[in-house]
Motif scaffolding. Structure first.
Motif, PDB file in Angstrom:
ATOM      1  N   ARG A 205      22.099   2.254  67.384  1.00  0.00           N
ATOM      2  CA  ARG A 205      22.449   2.968  66.156  1.00  0.00           C
ATOM      3  C   ARG A 205      22.003   2.207  64.917  1.00  0.00           C
ATOM      4  O   ARG A 205      21.392   2.780  64.000  1.00  0.00           O
ATOM      5  N   SER A 206      22.318   0.914  64.865  1.00  0.00           N
ATOM      6  CA  SER A 206      21.985   0.136  63.667  1.00  0.00           C
ATOM      7  C   SER A 206      20.480   0.074  63.460  1.00  0.00           C
ATOM      8  O   SER A 206      19.992   0.211  62.334  1.00  0.00           O
ATOM      9  N   MET A 207      19.708  -0.114  64.547  1.00  0.00           N
ATOM     10  CA  MET A 207      18.253  -0.190  64.402  1.00  0.00           C
ATOM     11  C   MET A 207      17.652   1.167  64.058  1.00  0.00           C
ATOM     12  O   MET A 207      16.675   1.253  63.311  1.00  0.00           O
ATOM     13  N   TYR A 208      18.224   2.236  64.593  1.00  0.00           N
ATOM     14  CA  TYR A 208      17.735   3.581  64.256  1.00  0.00           C
ATOM     15  C   TYR A 208      17.942   3.848  62.762  1.00  0.00           C
ATOM     16  O   TYR A 208      17.032   4.313  62.068  1.00  0.00           O
ATOM     17  N   LEU A 209      19.127   3.528  62.255  1.00  0.00           N
ATOM     18  CA  LEU A 209      19.401   3.761  60.844  1.00  0.00           C
ATOM     19  C   LEU A 209      18.572   2.842  59.952  1.00  0.00           C
ATOM     20  O   LEU A 209      18.100   3.250  58.880  1.00  0.00           O
ATOM     21  N   HIS A 210      18.389   1.590  60.380  1.00  0.00           N
ATOM     22  CA  HIS A 210      17.527   0.680  59.625  1.00  0.00           C
ATOM     23  C   HIS A 210      16.102   1.220  59.584  1.00  0.00           C
ATOM     24  O   HIS A 210      15.425   1.158  58.546  1.00  0.00           O
ATOM     25  N   THR A 211      15.637   1.760  60.700  1.00  0.00           N
ATOM     26  CA  THR A 211      14.297   2.341  60.762  1.00  0.00           C
ATOM     27  C   THR A 211      14.160   3.477  59.759  1.00  0.00           C
ATOM     28  O   THR A 211      13.164   3.551  59.010  1.00  0.00           O
ATOM     29  N   MET A 212      15.131   4.377  59.727  1.00  0.00           N
ATOM     30  CA  MET A 212      15.069   5.500  58.793  1.00  0.00           C
ATOM     31  C   MET A 212      15.115   5.010  57.344  1.00  0.00           C
ATOM     32  O   MET A 212      14.415   5.540  56.477  1.00  0.00           O
ATOM     33  N   THR A 337      20.992  -8.980  58.866  1.00  0.00           N
ATOM     34  CA  THR A 337      20.956  -7.668  58.199  1.00  0.00           C
ATOM     35  C   THR A 337      19.806  -6.798  58.698  1.00  0.00           C
ATOM     36  O   THR A 337      19.423  -5.850  58.019  1.00  0.00           O
ATOM     37  N   SER A 338      19.257  -7.138  59.837  1.00  0.00           N
ATOM     38  CA  SER A 338      18.299  -6.318  60.612  1.00  0.00           C
ATOM     39  C   SER A 338      16.816  -6.272  60.221  1.00  0.00           C
ATOM     40  O   SER A 338      16.066  -5.645  60.965  1.00  0.00           O
ATOM     41  N   PRO A 339      16.220  -6.799  59.171  1.00  0.00           N
ATOM     42  CA  PRO A 339      16.905  -7.587  58.164  1.00  0.00           C
ATOM     43  C   PRO A 339      16.889  -6.982  56.758  1.00  0.00           C
ATOM     44  O   PRO A 339      17.616  -7.448  55.899  1.00  0.00           O
ATOM     45  N   LEU A 340      16.061  -5.973  56.450  1.00  0.00           N
ATOM     46  CA  LEU A 340      15.873  -5.594  55.053  1.00  0.00           C
ATOM     47  C   LEU A 340      17.056  -4.823  54.479  1.00  0.00           C
ATOM     48  O   LEU A 340      17.534  -3.856  55.069  1.00  0.00           O
ATOM     49  N   VAL A 341      17.498  -5.280  53.309  1.00  0.00           N
ATOM     50  CA  VAL A 341      18.567  -4.579  52.589  1.00  0.00           C
ATOM     51  C   VAL A 341      18.158  -4.243  51.158  1.00  0.00           C
ATOM     52  O   VAL A 341      18.773  -3.383  50.530  1.00  0.00           O
ATOM     53  N   THR A 342      17.147  -4.924  50.611  1.00  0.00           N
ATOM     54  CA  THR A 342      16.640  -4.562  49.285  1.00  0.00           C
ATOM     55  C   THR A 342      15.122  -4.598  49.299  1.00  0.00           C
ATOM     56  O   THR A 342      14.502  -5.241  50.151  1.00  0.00           O
ATOM     57  N   TYR A 343      14.535  -3.914  48.352  1.00  0.00           N
ATOM     58  CA  TYR A 343      13.081  -3.937  48.173  1.00  0.00           C
ATOM     59  C   TYR A 343      12.774  -3.736  46.695  1.00  0.00           C
ATOM     60  O   TYR A 343      13.554  -3.138  45.955  1.00  0.00           O
ATOM     61  N   ILE A 396      27.097 -11.030  48.874  1.00  0.00           N
ATOM     62  CA  ILE A 396      27.693 -10.567  50.127  1.00  0.00           C
ATOM     63  C   ILE A 396      27.160  -9.161  50.413  1.00  0.00           C
ATOM     64  O   ILE A 396      26.839  -8.402  49.497  1.00  0.00           O
ATOM     65  N   ILE A 397      27.059  -8.826  51.705  1.00  0.00           N
ATOM     66  CA  ILE A 397      26.359  -7.602  52.105  1.00  0.00           C
ATOM     67  C   ILE A 397      27.133  -6.909  53.222  1.00  0.00           C
ATOM     68  O   ILE A 397      27.675  -7.560  54.116  1.00  0.00           O
ATOM     69  N   PHE A 416      31.946 -14.584  56.918  1.00  0.00           N
ATOM     70  CA  PHE A 416      32.335 -13.202  56.649  1.00  0.00           C
ATOM     71  C   PHE A 416      33.521 -13.163  55.691  1.00  0.00           C
ATOM     72  O   PHE A 416      34.348 -14.075  55.639  1.00  0.00           O
ATOM     73  N   HIS A 417      33.595 -12.068  54.918  1.00  0.00           N
ATOM     74  CA  HIS A 417      34.656 -11.905  53.930  1.00  0.00           C
ATOM     75  C   HIS A 417      35.073 -10.434  53.887  1.00  0.00           C
ATOM     76  O   HIS A 417      34.323  -9.583  53.380  1.00  0.00           O
ATOM     77  N   ASP A 418      36.205 -10.110  54.458  1.00  0.00           N
ATOM     78  CA  ASP A 418      36.746  -8.740  54.441  1.00  0.00           C
ATOM     79  C   ASP A 418      35.712  -7.703  54.877  1.00  0.00           C
ATOM     80  O   ASP A 418      35.556  -6.649  54.247  1.00  0.00           O
ATOM     81  N   GLY A 419      34.975  -7.997  55.949  1.00  0.00           N
ATOM     82  CA  GLY A 419      33.994  -7.044  56.455  1.00  0.00           C
ATOM     83  C   GLY A 419      32.609  -7.175  55.857  1.00  0.00           C
ATOM     84  O   GLY A 419      31.673  -6.469  56.269  1.00  0.00           O
ATOM     85  N   TRP A 420      32.457  -8.063  54.886  1.00  0.00           N
ATOM     86  CA  TRP A 420      31.151  -8.327  54.276  1.00  0.00           C
ATOM     87  C   TRP A 420      30.560  -9.592  54.917  1.00  0.00           C
ATOM     88  O   TRP A 420      31.273 -10.548  55.207  1.00  0.00           O
ATOM     89  N   TRP A 421      29.228  -9.612  55.072  1.00  0.00           N
ATOM     90  CA  TRP A 421      28.551 -10.833  55.539  1.00  0.00           C
ATOM     91  C   TRP A 421      28.211 -11.690  54.333  1.00  0.00           C
ATOM     92  O   TRP A 421      27.668 -11.204  53.333  1.00  0.00           O
ATOM     93  N   ARG A 422      28.556 -12.969  54.420  1.00  0.00           N
ATOM     94  CA  ARG A 422      28.277 -13.913  53.336  1.00  0.00           C
ATOM     95  C   ARG A 422      26.885 -14.495  53.533  1.00  0.00           C
ATOM     96  O   ARG A 422      26.624 -15.189  54.510  1.00  0.00           O
ATOM     97  N   SER A 423      25.994 -14.229  52.587  1.00  0.00           N
ATOM     98  CA  SER A 423      24.583 -14.578  52.753  1.00  0.00           C
ATOM     99  C   SER A 423      24.282 -16.052  52.532  1.00  0.00           C
ATOM    100  O   SER A 423      23.284 -16.570  53.041  1.00  0.00           O
ATOM    101  N   GLY A 424      25.105 -16.732  51.736  1.00  0.00           N
ATOM    102  CA  GLY A 424      24.775 -18.103  51.358  1.00  0.00           C
ATOM    103  C   GLY A 424      23.790 -18.168  50.207  1.00  0.00           C
ATOM    104  O   GLY A 424      23.416 -19.253  49.768  1.00  0.00           O
ATOM    105  N   ASP A 425      23.380 -16.997  49.690  1.00  0.00           N
ATOM    106  CA  ASP A 425      22.479 -16.932  48.544  1.00  0.00           C
ATOM    107  C   ASP A 425      23.277 -16.762  47.261  1.00  0.00           C
ATOM    108  O   ASP A 425      24.274 -16.034  47.225  1.00  0.00           O
TER     109      ASP A 425
END
Length: 543
Positions: A205-212, A337-343, A396-397, A416-425
């Motif tokens: 599911r996660s990879m399918y949605l990331h693909t879309m 993060t599959s990995p892309l979250v921004t562009y 956080i993402i 992790f923080h309340d369901g968010w992944w802490r990036s360290g960035d």
């Protein structure tokens, strides 16, 4: 979880990776897949032929006793067989484990053992890596991938089978079943972290949605030509193989290549009409340098070069734009993060009045979130900071393709923080929605109580026409706590001095922020995925 009125749509129809390949084979059967063989020669096939081979592969996996939930390791470059495994292994409800061949041997052993891999598929060129691994891990057997007859391959691996022999024994049709979409399709282990690598398991599911999301963000369709250049053994090559197949685009697989034959990759981009490619600045920089040596620069207008791992310098973005018309798009994410979250592709209409310099400066940022991904900025006390472009904190993402835990790890709380992944960035979110990183938590330099961004300083240094690459680290200082030191790689045939570096830095940095030392080097150390290895630079400095 809030629940509303049940829908009447096909919500029970699982999102499976196999459906992407089936669509491409059914609707665009003759679309080409161009691939580089082990011997360096280029070959061609198409989606219909690949689907038949993946069907054979599924039968072969069954014959090896690989059952749903089993883990199958892969040691390979960006080859056609690797792409087949990308779809064949998840198609039988098994998990394709990416084995990062650049990990330290002890870490590679840990990954195989921790993931409980049953079989490992290995490219012939990587047999020495596999043979060193073999007596340290407990797996059922090994499958060697080669273009040669199996009788011509010698190896000390135990219980060996050969990929092409396995496929030759199998029929070309397979009754692919729907798989529970929350089942893992791929597994990867992080690099560059403290302690052992951490396992990230990607669901269908996660990879399918990331693909879309990736297809929509980069507007990839069947008229495009996609080259996954980022290693397919790490972070699922940023999802580009899946996006290419999902869009039924032409694919170009560069196989194995080194800095010595980067020209072949550049030539393939031009000759095959590549319109979408991914890679780190450390890869795109030598491609640009190669293009500069050509009698006439190619026209790459419309080509999207998605650059990740580290922020691409303006000199790289402007160089491709001015010389070829290609657009270098900064993409941001991580294994988690599959990995892309921004562009960062186009400038939003409401910012059209910015000057050209301001627009280029904006393109240095990590850009806008892909639909489905949410980002926020966290302060040290755990509060969410405003999106004002000034409030600096940890990024956080969260989202449908962002991990919520590491595989079989007792203590996940740290990242992790309340369901968010802490990036360290460390960064800010601008009122316009753009994400801007200012540093890594571990790389930001604190000098005399003030912060200095190593990323901004590196980009400023690389703005000098004589400079190819730069890295800035903080080193201990008895008076100011830390002071910046710059490592600089000159362009071929050029000489760079400390005064040259100070000349470009004075435009953006105060005198007290300038690096105490400028060290000229031939190359910079990098991690297995092309990131600057500042940890090694700091370690070498302390010695």
């Amino acid at each position: 979880m809030l629940r509303g009125i049940p829908s009447t749509m096909g919500d029970t129809h699982p999102l499976n990776m196999t459906t992407l390949l089936r669509h491409a084979a059914d609707v665009y059967p003759t679309t080409e897949i161009v691939h580089r063989r082990i011997d360096g020669a280029w070959d061609r096939t198409d989606y219909a032929a690949m689907f038949r081979r993946v069907s054979r592969l599924a039968h072969a996996l069954d014959s090896l006793g690989i059952e749903p939930g089993a883990t199958v390791g892969v040691l390979d470059w960006n080859h056609l067989r690797h792409l087949e495994l990308y779809f064949g292994v998840p198609a039988v409800a098994a998990v394709m484990l990416q084995l990062n061949l650049r990990l330290a041997p002890a870490d590679l052993v840990y990954v195989v053992e921790h993931s409980k891999a049953q079989w490992i598929f290995v490219d012939e060129s990587l047999l020495p890596v596999a043979e060193e691994l073999a007596d340290k891990v407990d797996v059922a057997g090994w499958v060697v991938m080669t273009d040669k007859p199996s009788s011509e391959v010698t190896t000390s691996l135990p219980n060996v089978r050969f990929y092409e022999d396995l496929l030759a024994e199998q029929p070309e049709e397979y009754d692919f079943q729907f798989i529970e979409e929350t089942s893992a399709a791929y597994a990867g282990y992080t690099t560059g972290t403290t302690g052992r690598p951490k396992g990230v398991y990607y669901s269908h599911r996660s990879m399918y949605l990331h693909t879309m999301g990736l297809i929509a963000a980069l507007k990839i369709d069947y008229l495009d030509c996609v080259m996954p250049v980022t290693p397919m053994f790490h972070a699922v090559s940023w999802g580009f193989p899946q996006a290419a197949v999902g869009a039924a685009a032409k694919i170009v697989l560069p196989g194995r290549f080194t800095a010595d034959d980067i020209g072949s990759v550049a030539e393939a981009i031009v000759d095959e009409g590549v319109t979408v490619a991914n890679g780190a600045p450390s890869l795109f920089a030598p491609i640009l340098e190669y293009i500069r040596t050509l009698p006439q620069a190619p026209d790459l207008s419309g080509t999207r070069l998605v650059s990740g791992s580290t922020e691409p310098p303006l000199s790289l973005m402007k160089g491709f734009h001015d010389l070829t018309g290609a657009n270098v798009i900064h993409g941001y994410g991580a294994s988690e993060t599959s990995p892309l979250v921004t562009y960062n592709w186009r400038i939003k209409p409401e910012l059209a009045e910015l000057s050209d310099d301001e627009k280029w400066d904006l393109k240095r940022s990590q850009g806008l979130p892909i639909v489905g991904a949410e980002l926020a900025v966290l302060d040290p006390a755990g509060g969410v900071l405003p999106r004002d472009g000034k409030s600096v904190g940890e990024i956080i993402i969260r989202g449908p393709w962002v991990t919520t835990s590491y595989h079989d790890l007792a203590d996940n709380d740290e990242r992790f923080h309340d369901g968010w992944w802490r990036s360290g960035d460390v960064g800010v979110i601008m009122p316009s929605g753009y994400i801007k990183l200012t540093d890594r938590l571990k790389d930001v330099i604190k000098s005399g109580g003030e912060w200095i961004s190593s990323i901004d300083m590196e980009n400023a240094i690389m703005g000098h026409p004589k400079v190819l690459e730069a890295a800035v680290i903080g080193v201990p200082d008895p008076k100011f706590q830390e002071r910046p030191v710059a490592y600089v790689v000159p362009r071929s045939g050029e000489e760079v001095t400390k005064d040259d570096v100070y000349e470009v830095l004075r435009e953006r940095f105060a005198k007290w922020q300038l690096p105490d030392q400028v060290i000229i080097v031939e190359e910079l150390p990098r991690t297995s995925v092309g990131k600057l290895d500042k940890k090694l630079l700091r370690a070498n400095w302390s010695e």
